[in-house]
Design a protein around this motif. Sequence first.
Motif, PDB file in Angstrom:
ATOM      1  N   UNK A  76      37.336  75.135  26.114  1.00  0.00           N
ATOM      2  CA  UNK A  76      35.964  75.273  26.042  1.00  0.00           C
ATOM      3  C   UNK A  76      35.353  76.543  26.516  1.00  0.00           C
ATOM      4  N   UNK A  77      34.158  77.107  25.743  1.00  0.00           N
ATOM      5  CA  UNK A  77      33.682  78.284  26.364  1.00  0.00           C
ATOM      6  C   UNK A  77      32.629  77.998  27.376  1.00  0.00           C
ATOM      7  N   UNK A  78      32.305  78.568  28.437  1.00  0.00           N
ATOM      8  CA  UNK A  78      31.554  78.522  29.425  1.00  0.00           C
ATOM      9  C   UNK A  78      30.696  79.820  29.486  1.00  0.00           C
ATOM     10  N   UNK A  79      29.311  79.869  29.068  1.00  0.00           N
ATOM     11  CA  UNK A  79      28.477  80.979  29.216  1.00  0.00           C
ATOM     12  C   UNK A  79      27.748  81.020  30.421  1.00  0.00           C
ATOM     13  N   UNK A  80      27.688  81.900  31.300  1.00  0.00           N
ATOM     14  CA  UNK A  80      26.881  82.211  32.251  1.00  0.00           C
ATOM     15  C   UNK A  80      25.619  82.774  31.998  1.00  0.00           C
ATOM     16  N   UNK A  81      24.198  82.257  32.223  1.00  0.00           N
ATOM     17  CA  UNK A  81      23.133  83.147  31.914  1.00  0.00           C
ATOM     18  C   UNK A  81      23.143  84.365  32.479  1.00  0.00           C
ATOM     19  N   UNK A  82      22.553  85.307  31.615  1.00  0.00           N
ATOM     20  CA  UNK A  82      22.544  86.597  32.064  1.00  0.00           C
ATOM     21  C   UNK A  82      23.747  87.539  32.516  1.00  0.00           C
ATOM     22  N   UNK A  83      24.933  86.814  32.254  1.00  0.00           N
ATOM     23  CA  UNK A  83      26.200  87.419  32.616  1.00  0.00           C
ATOM     24  C   UNK A  83      27.463  87.314  31.598  1.00  0.00           C
ATOM     25  N   UNK A  84      28.274  86.521  31.573  1.00  0.00           N
ATOM     26  CA  UNK A  84      29.195  86.667  30.664  1.00  0.00           C
ATOM     27  C   UNK A  84      29.785  85.211  30.305  1.00  0.00           C
ATOM     28  N   UNK A  85      31.169  85.341  29.997  1.00  0.00           N
ATOM     29  CA  UNK A  85      31.715  84.091  29.516  1.00  0.00           C
ATOM     30  C   UNK A  85      33.051  83.571  30.140  1.00  0.00           C
ATOM     31  N   UNK A  86      33.352  82.368  30.522  1.00  0.00           N
ATOM     32  CA  UNK A  86      34.703  81.938  30.771  1.00  0.00           C
ATOM     33  C   UNK A  86      35.172  81.080  29.691  1.00  0.00           C
ATOM     34  N   UNK A  87      36.417  80.824  29.569  1.00  0.00           N
ATOM     35  CA  UNK A  87      37.031  79.891  28.820  1.00  0.00           C
ATOM     36  C   UNK A  87      37.918  79.071  29.596  1.00  0.00           C
ATOM     37  N   UNK A  88      37.956  77.581  29.157  1.00  0.00           N
ATOM     38  CA  UNK A  88      38.446  76.720  30.004  1.00  0.00           C
ATOM     39  C   UNK A  88      39.364  75.891  29.160  1.00  0.00           C
ATOM     40  N   UNK A  89      40.670  76.014  29.415  1.00  0.00           N
ATOM     41  CA  UNK A  89      41.877  75.201  28.518  1.00  0.00           C
ATOM     42  C   UNK A  89      42.121  73.935  29.373  1.00  0.00           C
ATOM     43  N   UNK A  90      42.684  72.975  28.602  1.00  0.00           N
ATOM     44  CA  UNK A  90      43.049  71.870  29.256  1.00  0.00           C
ATOM     45  C   UNK A  90      44.007  71.000  28.428  1.00  0.00           C
ATOM     46  N   UNK A  91      44.912  70.203  28.909  1.00  0.00           N
ATOM     47  CA  UNK A  91      45.627  69.197  28.366  1.00  0.00           C
ATOM     48  C   UNK A  91      46.126  68.292  29.315  1.00  0.00           C
ATOM     49  N   UNK A  92      46.650  67.142  28.898  1.00  0.00           N
ATOM     50  CA  UNK A  92      47.053  66.214  29.800  1.00  0.00           C
ATOM     51  C   UNK A  92      48.293  65.205  29.124  1.00  0.00           C
ATOM     52  N   UNK A  93      49.439  65.261  29.823  1.00  0.00           N
ATOM     53  CA  UNK A  93      50.643  64.433  29.090  1.00  0.00           C
ATOM     54  C   UNK A  93      51.237  63.396  30.042  1.00  0.00           C
ATOM     55  N   UNK A  94      51.720  62.550  29.295  1.00  0.00           N
ATOM     56  CA  UNK A  94      52.339  61.383  30.083  1.00  0.00           C
ATOM     57  C   UNK A  94      53.723  62.209  30.690  1.00  0.00           C
ATOM     58  N   UNK A  95      54.059  61.730  31.873  1.00  0.00           N
ATOM     59  CA  UNK A  95      55.346  62.118  32.510  1.00  0.00           C
ATOM     60  C   UNK A  95      56.453  61.032  32.102  1.00  0.00           C
TER      61      UNK A  95
END
Length: 273
Positions: A76-95
Amino acid sequence: DLNPALNADAKYIIEGQYIHPEDAAAGNDNNNASWRQFLVGTLSLGAYNLSFSGPTQQQQPAIEAWRAFDPTVAITPVDVPNDGRFLVGCTAKSNGNGTWRYEFAVQNLNSDRSGRSFRVPVPAGVTVTNAGFKDINYHSGDPYDPTDWSVSVSGGAITWSGGVHASNPNGNALRFATLYNFWFDADRAPTAANGSIELFKPGSASDPSTMSVALLAPSAPSNPADLNGDGIITAADLAILLGQWGGAGSADLDGNGSVGPQDLAILLGAWSA
């Protein structure tokens, strides 16, 4: 990190990123990174022999390699106003043992303000274990503090926190063109939720200090006071609560960061046998 004997089945990625002021000024600076896989060979004269594998994936930042190798990953992209971009990746798996492994990667693509904390919601009654964190090792004259981010489970969330700009402008922050990893195990299956990234450098008065991000987090128990998950609230649950008294844990039913009288009152109010 490069020793093949210590990293079975590891995949290695290199990223290149172009920076040009006119491109940034035109608002076209979110496609300037590309990645490519490389292979680690034998150790020779103190260095590993490296070789490219496959084509360059143009205009894709390195975090996209994770999704390319594991289609369960959401980014998921996260755009900070008047600044730049972060990208957040995630997953969840059963142990396979009633717990789930939650994995996150946060890449600062081009945010000057940088990140100082990462927060994932954890509902009351969820037990979190095996929390971890990986950043980069500054060296060769870099001025930045390499101290790892601390981790805490309180207030209805697990939070990793780094430097504070007002105290140390060179504190450990998630800076431009850098990626950090976060993970933990929990005894609840994943659900859609909103986490957050707190920014390191202050902005203007109208700029946000924290950015929300859609991600996966543990789901809430049907009855948080059912601490042992047997469907009823009994002395067994009370014993768990008393064992966590004064500390943090799944018995922190009111989410204030410490197990105490209010949590006891909630559990007794839900007593079923």
